[in-house]
Scaffold this motif. Structure first.
Motif, PDB file in Angstrom:
ATOM      1  N   ILE A 209       0.839  -1.203   0.000  1.00  0.00           N
ATOM      2  CA  ILE A 209       0.000   0.000   0.000  1.00  0.00           C
ATOM      3  C   ILE A 209       0.874   1.253   0.000  1.00  0.00           C
ATOM      4  N   ILE A 210       0.266   2.331  -0.426  1.00  0.00           N
ATOM      5  CA  ILE A 210       0.831   3.671  -0.307  1.00  0.00           C
ATOM      6  C   ILE A 210      -0.200   4.493   0.442  1.00  0.00           C
ATOM      7  N   ILE A 211       0.240   5.222   1.453  1.00  0.00           N
ATOM      8  CA  ILE A 211      -0.681   6.096   2.179  1.00  0.00           C
ATOM      9  C   ILE A 211      -0.323   7.545   1.861  1.00  0.00           C
ATOM     10  N   ALA A 212      -1.275   8.420   2.055  1.00  0.00           N
ATOM     11  CA  ALA A 212      -1.043   9.844   1.803  1.00  0.00           C
ATOM     12  C   ALA A 212      -1.963  10.673   2.682  1.00  0.00           C
ATOM     13  N   HIS A 213      -1.507  11.858   2.998  1.00  0.00           N
ATOM     14  CA  HIS A 213      -2.361  12.854   3.640  1.00  0.00           C
ATOM     15  C   HIS A 213      -1.887  14.225   3.173  1.00  0.00           C
ATOM     16  N   ASN A 214      -2.661  15.223   3.476  1.00  0.00           N
ATOM     17  CA  ASN A 214      -2.307  16.551   2.985  1.00  0.00           C
ATOM     18  C   ASN A 214      -1.976  17.514   4.109  1.00  0.00           C
ATOM     19  N   HIS A 215      -1.244  18.528   3.763  1.00  0.00           N
ATOM     20  CA  HIS A 215      -0.983  19.689   4.601  1.00  0.00           C
ATOM     21  C   HIS A 215      -1.597  20.880   3.850  1.00  0.00           C
TER      22      HIS A 215
ATOM     23  N   SER B  45       4.135  23.946   4.715  1.00  0.00           N
ATOM     24  CA  SER B  45       5.245  23.018   4.534  1.00  0.00           C
ATOM     25  C   SER B  45       4.727  21.672   4.073  1.00  0.00           C
ATOM     26  N   ASP B  46       5.498  21.018   3.226  1.00  0.00           N
ATOM     27  CA  ASP B  46       5.190  19.646   2.891  1.00  0.00           C
ATOM     28  C   ASP B  46       6.084  18.704   3.696  1.00  0.00           C
TER      29      ASP B  46
ATOM     30  N   LEU C 172       4.504  -1.428   3.185  1.00  0.00           N
ATOM     31  CA  LEU C 172       4.220   0.000   3.010  1.00  0.00           C
ATOM     32  C   LEU C 172       5.241   0.543   2.018  1.00  0.00           C
ATOM     33  N   ILE C 173       4.783   0.867   0.824  1.00  0.00           N
ATOM     34  CA  ILE C 173       5.671   1.350  -0.234  1.00  0.00           C
ATOM     35  C   ILE C 173       6.082   2.793   0.007  1.00  0.00           C
ATOM     36  N   ASP C 174       5.126   3.620   0.419  1.00  0.00           N
ATOM     37  CA  ASP C 174       5.434   5.030   0.631  1.00  0.00           C
ATOM     38  C   ASP C 174       4.352   5.685   1.469  1.00  0.00           C
ATOM     39  N   SER C 175       4.714   6.776   2.083  1.00  0.00           N
ATOM     40  CA  SER C 175       3.795   7.671   2.775  1.00  0.00           C
ATOM     41  C   SER C 175       4.073   9.051   2.212  1.00  0.00           C
ATOM     42  N   ILE C 176       3.076   9.625   1.585  1.00  0.00           N
ATOM     43  CA  ILE C 176       3.266  10.876   0.859  1.00  0.00           C
ATOM     44  C   ILE C 176       2.465  11.992   1.531  1.00  0.00           C
ATOM     45  N   ILE C 177       3.116  13.132   1.679  1.00  0.00           N
ATOM     46  CA  ILE C 177       2.455  14.332   2.204  1.00  0.00           C
ATOM     47  C   ILE C 177       2.286  15.293   1.035  1.00  0.00           C
ATOM     48  N   VAL C 178       1.070  15.726   0.825  1.00  0.00           N
ATOM     49  CA  VAL C 178       0.754  16.612  -0.295  1.00  0.00           C
ATOM     50  C   VAL C 178       0.411  17.997   0.241  1.00  0.00           C
ATOM     51  N   SER C 179       1.047  18.995  -0.330  1.00  0.00           N
ATOM     52  CA  SER C 179       0.702  20.383  -0.011  1.00  0.00           C
ATOM     53  C   SER C 179       0.278  21.045  -1.319  1.00  0.00           C
ATOM     54  N   PRO C 180      -0.259  22.249  -1.268  1.00  0.00           N
ATOM     55  CA  PRO C 180      -0.773  22.868  -2.497  1.00  0.00           C
ATOM     56  C   PRO C 180       0.224  22.963  -3.644  1.00  0.00           C
ATOM     57  N   ASN C 181       1.523  23.091  -3.347  1.00  0.00           N
ATOM     58  CA  ASN C 181       2.497  23.305  -4.413  1.00  0.00           C
ATOM     59  C   ASN C 181       3.534  22.205  -4.572  1.00  0.00           C
TER      60      ASN C 181
END
Length: 86
Positions: free
Chosen positions: A28-34, A39-40, A64-73
């Motif tokens: 799996i890959i998980i993600a959440h946003n800021h 800051s990302d 767990l392949i990756d955990s990604i944090i997404v910000s607007p830019n």
């Protein structure tokens, strides 16, 4: 695709990953946003949660392949920055 219910961790909501093993999901890959865009970069809480989740997922045979944090830019990959494990 991860299916399941949500549970709360602090003020955030995460999917219940134990249900992914029911549908034979080996990775799996998980993600959440800021959303604030300040800051990302991951907080210490983000890193600790991801490392603990990774340990639990390994116990049930899910990678767990990756955990990604997404910000607007931009985005931040904990895998690319070698932060998935202690």
């Amino acid at each position: 695709m991860i299916c399941g219910h949500n549970f709360h961790y602090g003020c955030r909501t995460f999917s219940n990953y134990s249900n992914s093993s029911i549908v034979n999901t080996p990775r799996i890959i998980i993600a959440h946003n800021h959303p604030s865009g300040r800051s990302d970069e991951p907080s210490q809480n983000d890193i600790t949660f991801t490392q603990n989740l990774n340990k639990i997922l390994k116990m049930v045979g899910i990678e767990l392949i990756d955990s990604i944090i997404v910000s607007p830019n931009s985005y931040y990959s904990l895998a690319d920055n070698r932060l998935l494990s202690e």
